[in-house]
Write an enzyme that holds these catalytic residues in place. Sequence first.
Site, short mmCIF file in Angstrom:
data_model
loop_
_atom_site.label_atom_id
_atom_site.label_comp_id
_atom_site.label_asym_id
_atom_site.label_seq_id
_atom_site.Cartn_x
_atom_site.Cartn_y
_atom_site.Cartn_z
N SER A 129 -83.75 -5.07 113.64
CA SER A 129 -82.63 -5.99 113.43
C SER A 129 -81.31 -5.31 113.75
CB SER A 129 -82.59 -6.48 111.98
OG SER A 129 -81.45 -7.30 111.76
N LYS A 183 -89.34 -8.28 108.31
CA LYS A 183 -88.33 -8.69 109.28
C LYS A 183 -88.19 -10.21 109.30
CE LYS A 183 -85.48 -8.39 112.82
NZ LYS A 183 -85.50 -9.67 113.51
N HIS A 186 -86.20 -11.12 106.29
CA HIS A 186 -84.81 -10.74 106.63
C HIS A 186 -84.15 -11.85 107.42
CE1 HIS A 186 -82.00 -9.36 109.74
NE2 HIS A 186 -81.59 -8.42 108.91
N ASN A 187 -84.83 -12.36 108.43
CA ASN A 187 -84.25 -13.41 109.27
C ASN A 187 -84.08 -14.71 108.50
OD1 ASN A 187 -84.54 -11.44 111.23
ND2 ASN A 187 -85.28 -12.85 112.78
N GLU A 190 -81.05 -14.29 106.59
CA GLU A 190 -79.96 -14.41 107.57
C GLU A 190 -79.63 -15.88 107.83
OE1 GLU A 190 -79.98 -13.91 112.33
OE2 GLU A 190 -80.54 -12.10 111.23
#
Length: 473
Positions: A129, A183, A186-187, A190
């Site tokens: 990222s 990940k 995480h996105n 986000e």
Amino acid sequence: MEKADIGLIGLAVMGQNLALNINDHGFKLAVFNRTTSKVDDFLNGEANGTNIIGTHSIEEFVSTLESPRRILLMVKAGEVVDHFIELLIPHLATGDIIMDGGNSLYTDTTRRVQALEEQGIIYLGTGISGGEEGARNGPSIMPGGNKKGWSHVKGILQSITAKVDGKPCCDWIGEEGAGHYVKMVHNGIEYGDMQLICEAYQFLREGLGLGVDEIADIFSQWNEGELNSYLIEITSHILRVKDIDGEPLVDKILDTAGQKGTGKWTAINSLELGIPLTLIGEAVFARFLSALKSERVKASKVLAGPNVAFEYSSEEKETYIDAVKEALYASKIISYTQGYMLMREAAKEYQWNLNYGGIALMWRGGCIIRSRFLESIKQAYSNNPDLESLLLDGFFQQAITSTQNGWRKTVARAVESGIPVPGFAAALTFYDGYRMASVPANLLQAQRDYFGAHTFERIDQPRGQFYHHEWND
């Protein structure tokens, strides 16, 4: 010829920047791209004067690598990854390592880890990222998969990653698809963060009627305090950019948002695991709604609603600005709370050993969601590794308590004025539901038993005993 320490396949923007980053840290690198002219363009352009080795076939590429071969795939997720794996396998030996640095679905990574282990190849799903800037100067890296490969790539990955307080924003995540799973979450966070910022912007712009430059100043001020983050910082920058006619460039951008799937995958997985990831789900749906541009234009002409801009006194102005700030901060806490609840449930379901505090440290630098309060998340899990929810930690309890009046004021005023705040509202509704010892699911269970004999448990009997009532008798 001296062998390369690592090879990289895929010279789009992320791949090129990672290649330059790896070269800058003293590692000898070989590169390959399916369109081989890109290799020459890269070596004659950005990579001119570096020690990067350009290759024009898979055979040549593999032959340049030191054993065990370490190969980083920076290609489009899905079938393209499988295609390159198939091309590479005939040229690899037992113990060679393939890393996938793209946004692959974690289940695909688990499948590849298992399939390649049977062939003696070590596979790592490595979430990266930070966008092109992070790739060039230091991203956040989340490796998982077959742990046999970690010791062979650790030095390289931790050298090129972002550093915070001298610590690399990269460490081992876990087995199988765990790296790509983290990940993915995480996105999803986000997505939520971006949606919340957009809701704050719309409230300030359309509700309070503030100008873009003034809102930019507000975001800059917010970035000096507890809301300090990469996304708040770039938002203040974006709002200051003018088009050639001197008007804000943001006003010239079509209001339809795209998405590459990771946020949607996060929401889907939350449904599969039974975790109420309401804020991230609303962030995904908000993007879908934005894509209905022509329908929204038609609806704006025929559907009634209140006047979005509302009246307020000069004394109330700062009160409203502070309220929006509090709504943004509190909702952001809920976004991370839900994301960590999902990771905790996934660890149970998939039998992964995730270090939740360590994940927060990896997100402090390089990545898109880096922010000040990730250190508080790390501290929460250091205090209690078995913490069920961030909302049960003292720091976050106090933060929510001190901000919820402004949070409620913002949501209430937005609803009264017809300003859509799906993220703020979903976060607040989750919070209120989570803090309720009793919710009306008892009535829901009675309804299910009435029409389908689905049975129910009783509060005056031990858990695990189920009853049915003949409601019509």
